[in-house]
Design an enzyme around this catalytic site. Structure first.
Site, PDB file in Angstrom:
ATOM      1  N   SER A   1       0.825  -1.199   0.000  1.00  0.00           N
ATOM      2  CA  SER A   1       0.000   0.000   0.000  1.00  0.00           C
ATOM      3  C   SER A   1       0.865   1.257   0.000  1.00  0.00           C
ATOM      4  O   SER A   1       1.742   1.407  -0.840  1.00  0.00           O
ATOM      5  CB  SER A   1      -0.962  -0.048   1.198  1.00  0.00           C
ATOM      6  OG  SER A   1      -1.974   0.913   1.069  1.00  0.00           O
TER       7      SER A   1
ATOM      8  N   LYS B   1       4.447   2.318  -2.051  1.00  0.00           N
ATOM      9  CA  LYS B   1       4.874   3.523  -2.772  1.00  0.00           C
ATOM     10  C   LYS B   1       6.270   3.940  -2.315  1.00  0.00           C
ATOM     11  O   LYS B   1       7.157   4.246  -3.126  1.00  0.00           O
ATOM     12  CB  LYS B   1       3.885   4.660  -2.531  1.00  0.00           C
ATOM     13  CG  LYS B   1       2.418   4.373  -2.832  1.00  0.00           C
ATOM     14  CD  LYS B   1       1.553   5.580  -2.528  1.00  0.00           C
ATOM     15  CE  LYS B   1       0.108   5.247  -2.206  1.00  0.00           C
ATOM     16  NZ  LYS B   1      -0.634   4.547  -3.227  1.00  0.00           N
TER      17      LYS B   1
ATOM     18  N   TRP C   1      -9.661   0.242  -6.079  1.00  0.00           N
ATOM     19  CA  TRP C   1      -9.173   1.583  -5.759  1.00  0.00           C
ATOM     20  C   TRP C   1      -7.719   1.765  -6.206  1.00  0.00           C
ATOM     21  O   TRP C   1      -7.303   2.845  -6.596  1.00  0.00           O
ATOM     22  CB  TRP C   1      -9.311   1.797  -4.257  1.00  0.00           C
ATOM     23  CG  TRP C   1      -8.957   3.160  -3.734  1.00  0.00           C
ATOM     24  CD1 TRP C   1      -7.946   3.464  -2.870  1.00  0.00           C
ATOM     25  CD2 TRP C   1      -9.637   4.394  -3.988  1.00  0.00           C
ATOM     26  NE1 TRP C   1      -7.945   4.808  -2.577  1.00  0.00           N
ATOM     27  CE2 TRP C   1      -8.974   5.401  -3.254  1.00  0.00           C
ATOM     28  CE3 TRP C   1     -10.737   4.750  -4.774  1.00  0.00           C
ATOM     29  CZ2 TRP C   1      -9.383   6.742  -3.278  1.00  0.00           C
ATOM     30  CZ3 TRP C   1     -11.139   6.082  -4.798  1.00  0.00           C
ATOM     31  CH2 TRP C   1     -10.463   7.060  -4.059  1.00  0.00           C
TER      32      TRP C   1
ATOM     33  N   HIS D   1      -7.459  -5.619  -0.548  1.00  0.00           N
ATOM     34  CA  HIS D   1      -6.238  -4.854  -0.372  1.00  0.00           C
ATOM     35  C   HIS D   1      -5.530  -5.340   0.881  1.00  0.00           C
ATOM     36  O   HIS D   1      -5.941  -5.038   2.004  1.00  0.00           O
ATOM     37  CB  HIS D   1      -6.625  -3.369  -0.248  1.00  0.00           C
ATOM     38  CG  HIS D   1      -5.474  -2.429  -0.153  1.00  0.00           C
ATOM     39  ND1 HIS D   1      -4.711  -2.069  -1.234  1.00  0.00           N
ATOM     40  CD2 HIS D   1      -4.950  -1.747   0.907  1.00  0.00           C
ATOM     41  CE1 HIS D   1      -3.791  -1.201  -0.869  1.00  0.00           C
ATOM     42  NE2 HIS D   1      -3.906  -0.993   0.434  1.00  0.00           N
TER      43      HIS D   1
END
Length: 421
Positions: free
Chosen positions: A259, A263, A350, A400
């Site tokens: 998540s 990044k 998403w 997720h």
């Protein structure tokens, strides 16, 4: 440059959380046509060799990401680290591992800053590869082992009801264990090092006031965001492992993140070539997913909900993503020629799984300079199927998250590239 047009039907909805009313799209047919910037075209010059890429192309692309997206690291590459071993358990995980709890301090920066590292090492093994990753909820939440210190730092109370006034309690011990299959990782011959991502900057808009960015000038803070701090944290963990842990093979360090930490992991891998393999798990917008695809989370969502994550310049692109001089396929290309793994989840719309896959596919252009095959196919795989060569990819069934299935693919991928039988 390649022009893309959406073709698959989904559902369009509107986000109303936090009264933002920023439009959200899940309909592939409503994605406007877009053109990806070509990372191999620098100042009008075509990059056609790996030498030219390393000398001209890569530095130019890295600079654009630093200036426009993740921010400019204000610190020199060599930082003095003071280490304090706070605990060693020679019989961790039921006697299968050695655990160490080590605090890293940075006296040249601030006497108050500390990064608390939890390390699990396989017993009786030498020169082992190591996973390096940050966790969301404190080292004590990654395992039920009672000797792991409970974090004293601010934690996001939204992650679990066991937190009180944004502080962890004994009740939160082991709540994230499903994301950290320590025994399975150690059994495969891998070490794993983790630290709480909020140690050096708590994840809220005012978090910089008690974190690493508190020592910076306002101008420096604007040019560097929390994601940069978290990436910096991962590199300091690598410093520690290389300098102090002889049992670990310094050439076999794997950066992995889920998540928002995914990044940060991609940015850490871009900035720090000591990560021999880089793994992005459901990193989505601002991570592996193409920013120009208007689907799921967008640049505007990121900068509105999490204004502290990226540098100030990134906000210029909230409503002008097509003006970005880079896109995430170029970030993935910065890992070349090192192995890279990107993973998605079927219900994680998403994060735009298709956009993550397409980004990995486009990164092939940089890997080709090294005569490396990336995914080896242009077809997105079926769920729970791992594909790829130097670039790996899977889309797992489910939500997720990062689960044992994901870790198993990452270990298989590392086994292949490290030639571990």
């Amino acid at each position: 440059m390649r022009v893309f047009v959406g073709v698959f039907l989904a559902v369009a909805v509107t986000l109303t959380a936090n009264a933002q009313k920023i439009p959200v799209n899940y309909d592939e047919t409503k994605i406007p046509a877009y053109t990806l910037p070509d990372p191999l075209l620098v100042k009008g010059k075509r990059i056609s060799t790996k030498t030219a890429w390393e000398k001209e192309g890569r530095p130019a692309v890295l600079k654009m990401f630093a200036e426009e997206v993740y921010g400019i690291n204000p610190f020199p590459p060599s930082i003095k680290i003071a280490t304090e071993v706070r605990g060693i358990n020679e019989n961790a995980l039921g006697g299968k591992a050695i655990s160490k709890q080590v605090t890293l301090r940075f006296p040249e920066i601030s006497p108050n800053l500390a990064l608390h590292v939890l390390l699990y090492l396989p017993k009786n093994a030498q020169k082992v590869p190591a996973f390096v990753s940050l966790n969301f909820t404190g080292n004590h939440t990654t395992t039920k082992e009672q000797d792991i210190f409970v974090t004293e730092n601010w934690v996001n109370a939204g992650f679990d009801k066991s937190y009180t006034n944004n502080r962890a309690t004994e009740a939160s011990r082991g709540i994230a264990e499903r994301r950290w299959p320590m025994e399975a990782i150690v059994a495969r011959g891998y070490a794993v090092a983790t630290a709480y991502y909020g140690d050096l900057e708590p994840d809220h808009a005012e978090g910089w006031k008690t974190g690493l960015r508190s020592v910076l000038t306002p101008e420096q803070r604007d040019k560097w965001g929390a994601l940069g701090v978290w990436a910096w944290s991962m590199s300091r963990m690598v410093d520690y492992l290389i300098q102090n842990e002889t049992q670990i093979d310094k050439n076999k360090i794997i950066g992995v993140g889920h998540s928002r930490i995914g990044k940060a992991t991609l940015w850490a891998g871009a900035e720090d070539p000591r990560f021999a393999i880089v793994v992005s798990n459901d990193s989505g917008e601002g991570g592996a997913a193409l920013a120009r695809r208007w689907i799921g989370e967008t640049v505007e969502h990121l900068n509105t909900q999490f204004p502290h994550w990226f540098c100030a310049n990134y906000k210029k692109y909230n409503k002008a993503v097509s003006d970005l001089p880079v896109d995430q396929h170029a970030l993935l290309g910065l890992m070349a020629p090192r192995p890279l793994y990107v993973a998605s989840a079927t219900e994680d719309t998403w994060a735009d799984p298709k956009g993550e896959f397409m980004s990995a596919l486009e990164a092939q252009n940089v890997y080709s300079l090294y005569k490396k095959t990336g995914l080896g196919t242009e077809k997105m795989p079926l769920p729970n199927t791992s594909i790829g060569q130097t670039i790996g990819y899977h889309i797992r069934e489910g939500k997720h998250d990062i689960l044992i299935y994901d870790w198993e693919q990452y270990m298989n991928f590392a086994d292949k590239h490290f030639k571990i039988k």
